[in-house]
Structures are given as C-alpha cells and as structure tokens.
Design a protein around this motif. Structure first.
Motif, short mmCIF file in Angstrom:
data_model
loop_
_atom_site.label_atom_id
_atom_site.label_comp_id
_atom_site.label_asym_id
_atom_site.label_seq_id
_atom_site.Cartn_x
_atom_site.Cartn_y
_atom_site.Cartn_z
N GLU A 125 7.97 -14.35 36.51
CA GLU A 125 7.51 -14.14 37.88
C GLU A 125 7.47 -15.44 38.65
OE1 GLU A 125 4.09 -11.75 38.74
OE2 GLU A 125 4.53 -10.44 37.03
N THR A 126 7.08 -16.51 37.97
CA THR A 126 7.08 -17.83 38.60
C THR A 126 7.68 -18.82 37.62
OG1 THR A 126 4.86 -18.32 37.77
CG2 THR A 126 5.01 -17.34 39.97
N ALA A 127 8.30 -19.83 38.18
CA ALA A 127 8.89 -20.89 37.33
C ALA A 127 8.77 -22.21 38.08
CB ALA A 127 10.34 -20.56 37.04
N GLU A 128 8.51 -23.25 37.34
CA GLU A 128 8.41 -24.59 37.94
C GLU A 128 9.65 -25.38 37.57
OE1 GLU A 128 4.78 -26.69 37.28
OE2 GLU A 128 3.60 -24.84 37.38
#
Length: 171
Positions: free
Chosen positions: A160-163
C-alpha cells in the motif's frame, strides 16, 4: 451427392415412395438398408399394379466432411481473479461455420462426452478443448474442435505504501 457420416465412404439413401425396388449394377436386388459405396451406380424401379417401371440409374458420389466448418481457437482473459469462468459456447458458432443459424450444433468435451450445459460451461485456466458436431438438415455433419484458452486476470501485489530514496529507481 451424399455425405459420409463415418470414416468409410458408405452411407444410406433415404428415398420415399411406394413399392420401390433397388438393384446393384449386376441387377441383384438390394435391401433398402444396403450401404451405398462411393462412385457406384445403383438402380431403382417402381412396381405399380404388378407392373415394374424401367430401372433408373442413381450415381452415388459421397462427399467426406463436405460442410465448410473449421476448427477455431480463441484466447479469453478472465474478467475476475478466479481459476474458472462461465462461458456460453454457442457464441462461437459463427466462427466455426458461416450462416450458423442454418445448422444444428452438438457439444462434446475433450473425451467426446456429450455436454448439456454448453450455454453455461465452466472453463478452467489453461486450455479447454471441445468438439462440436455441426449437422446440416440433410444429415451431413462435420466434427470440429473449439479450443478456448483461459488466461488468468493479472494480479499485481504491491504494498500500500513504499518508501524510496530520491534518485533511485524500482523494477
């Protein structure tokens, strides 16, 4: 012309009339159920009031699989994330033979067992092989293959989120 419905070039002629007599080329009387051979002449006469007509020649030419039907293959992408899809096999009739509404269709699975649920056939992922018997009103028919390849709907698994660090790329 007659069509053969078997591997051998034999067929049966359906003739209507009363007191018909059938003969081979040597004049031997034949039963009405006698098989017809390709490129052979037969003779028929009619007896009315105890009088037999002249014998008329019937030249038999048997066409093998004379219907203009062909095998058809098609790839389907599943519209949902599932390992099966319900498909109406009748929607491919026009791909098997032109003017499909003038023919009779029977459907069989890959083992040539009759299919009764051909309008709601469950396809599995991968190759789905069917045999379709296409018959004309005169009794001629041809057996063709309908091959439907069902491919899975792509499933993308991303977090859902990635850095990411500035300036780096991700494959």
């Amino acid at each position: 012309d007659f069509c053969s419905t078997q591997n051998a070039t034999i067929s049966k002629l359906k003739v209507t009339g009363n007191n018909l007599n059938f003969y081979d080329a040597s004049g031997k009387s034949l039963a009405t159920s006698a098989p017809l051979l390709d490129h052979t002449s037969y003779f028929v006469s009619q007896t009315i009031n105890s009088c037999e007509s002249e014998k008329l020649e019937i030249k038999v030419v048997i066409s093998q699989n004379a219907l203009p039907a062909n095998d058809f293959s098609f790839t389907i992408c599943n519209d949902k994330i599932s390992i099966t899809k319900i498909e109406d096999l009748t929607k491919y009739q026009e791909n098997l033979i032109d003017n499909s509404s003038t023919y009779i269709f029977e459907y069989f699975d890959q083992n040539k067992n009759a299919i009764t649920d051909f309008k709601n056939r469950i396809l599995s992922l991968g190759l789905n092989v069917f045999y379709v018997k296409i018959s004309a009103s005169d009794g001629c028919y041809k057996l063709v293959k309908l091959i439907l390849q069902l491919n899975a709907k792509p499933e993308i698994n991303l977090p859902e989120t990635a850095e990411f660090c500035n300036g780096l790329s991700v494959d």
